[in-house]
Design a protein around this motif. Structure first.
Motif, mmCIF file in Angstrom:
data_model
loop_
_atom_site.group_PDB
_atom_site.id
_atom_site.type_symbol
_atom_site.label_atom_id
_atom_site.label_comp_id
_atom_site.label_asym_id
_atom_site.label_seq_id
_atom_site.Cartn_x
_atom_site.Cartn_y
_atom_site.Cartn_z
ATOM 1 N N ARG A 1 2.830 -5.282 -5.401
ATOM 2 C CA ARG A 1 1.594 -5.079 -4.649
ATOM 3 C C ARG A 1 0.519 -6.075 -5.056
ATOM 4 N NH1 ARG A 1 0.979 1.501 -4.974
ATOM 5 N NH2 ARG A 1 3.051 1.953 -4.159
ATOM 6 N N SER A 2 -0.444 -6.210 -4.162
ATOM 7 C CA SER A 2 -1.682 -6.939 -4.458
ATOM 8 C C SER A 2 -2.809 -5.929 -4.243
ATOM 9 C CB SER A 2 -1.844 -8.122 -3.506
ATOM 10 O OG SER A 2 -2.044 -7.648 -2.183
ATOM 11 N N GLU B 1 -4.912 -6.020 -2.015
ATOM 12 C CA GLU B 1 -5.015 -5.805 -0.569
ATOM 13 C C GLU B 1 -3.958 -4.813 -0.054
ATOM 14 O OE1 GLU B 1 -4.831 -9.021 -1.958
ATOM 15 O OE2 GLU B 1 -7.016 -9.108 -1.985
ATOM 16 N N THR B 2 -2.799 -4.743 -0.693
ATOM 17 C CA THR B 2 -1.725 -3.852 -0.231
ATOM 18 C C THR B 2 -1.573 -2.610 -1.105
ATOM 19 O OG1 THR B 2 -0.043 -5.041 -1.522
ATOM 20 C CG2 THR B 2 -0.439 -5.791 0.756
ATOM 21 N N SER C 1 -6.283 2.257 -3.639
ATOM 22 C CA SER C 1 -7.329 2.447 -2.626
ATOM 23 C C SER C 1 -7.616 3.918 -2.392
ATOM 24 C CB SER C 1 -6.937 1.767 -1.317
ATOM 25 O OG SER C 1 -6.892 0.375 -1.489
#
Length: 174
Positions: free
Chosen positions: A23-24, A26-27, A32
């Protein structure tokens, strides 16, 4: 599950660490979710990072946060399974001054209703280090929801009775 309505609620500063080789930021749906959930409760995001599943990178980030007086709680997501690179328990449990044994037990009990006996493969854990509460949950967003909604949310509510972890973490002005 009582709340002390007469007591003012204290909010804490929380750091989130995602452990993932794929993952980053953003992903990272799990990180999140946790960020959104803690902010929705009124807590403050102290920091958020992502590291690969490497014992020493995890320890470096978490050790820095444990020493930081502005971080009261750490939530990690990922690295708690049985694959060859899953090493969150090995990385972080040596940093604990005290283990919160019931966290993993209760998480697996709640998770059993969702994923059945596959929950035995979760090696989630929690502990206290330098008056910092650390909760390590699996990397799936569903597992983060189970951990947050079923345990962590109440334990970070200073009005939750008969006890909660807010009383054990550093007191900071917010």
């Amino acid at each position: 599950m009582a709340h002390d309505a007469s007591a003012p609620r204290r909010f804490v500063k929380i750091a989130i660490l995602t452990v993932s080789d794929t993952r980053s930021l953003e992903t990272d749906t799990s990180g999140s979710f946790l960020q959104q959930a803690l902010e929705q409760e009124g807590h403050h995001l102290a920091d958020r990072k992502l590291v690969i599943d490497d014992i020493y990178q995890m320890r470096a980030v978490v050790s820095t946060w444990i020493a930081d007086p502005e971080v009261e709680v750490i939530i990690t997501t990922g690295g708690t399974g049985f694959t060859g690179r899953d090493s969150t328990p090995e990385a972080l449990s040596p940093l604990f001054d005290k283990h919160i044994e019931g966290f993993g037990e209760l998480f697996r009990q709640l998770s059993y209703d969702e994923i059945g006996t596959s929950t035995v493969q979760s090696r989630c854990l929690a502990g206290l280090s330098n008056n910092t509460a650390i909760f390590c949950v699996p990397g799936s967003t569903g597992a983060c929801k189970t951990g947050w909604n079923g345990i962590i949310k109440q334990q970070l509510d200073s009005t939750f009775q008969p006890c909660n972890f807010v009383q054990h973490v550093r007191k900071k002005s917010v």
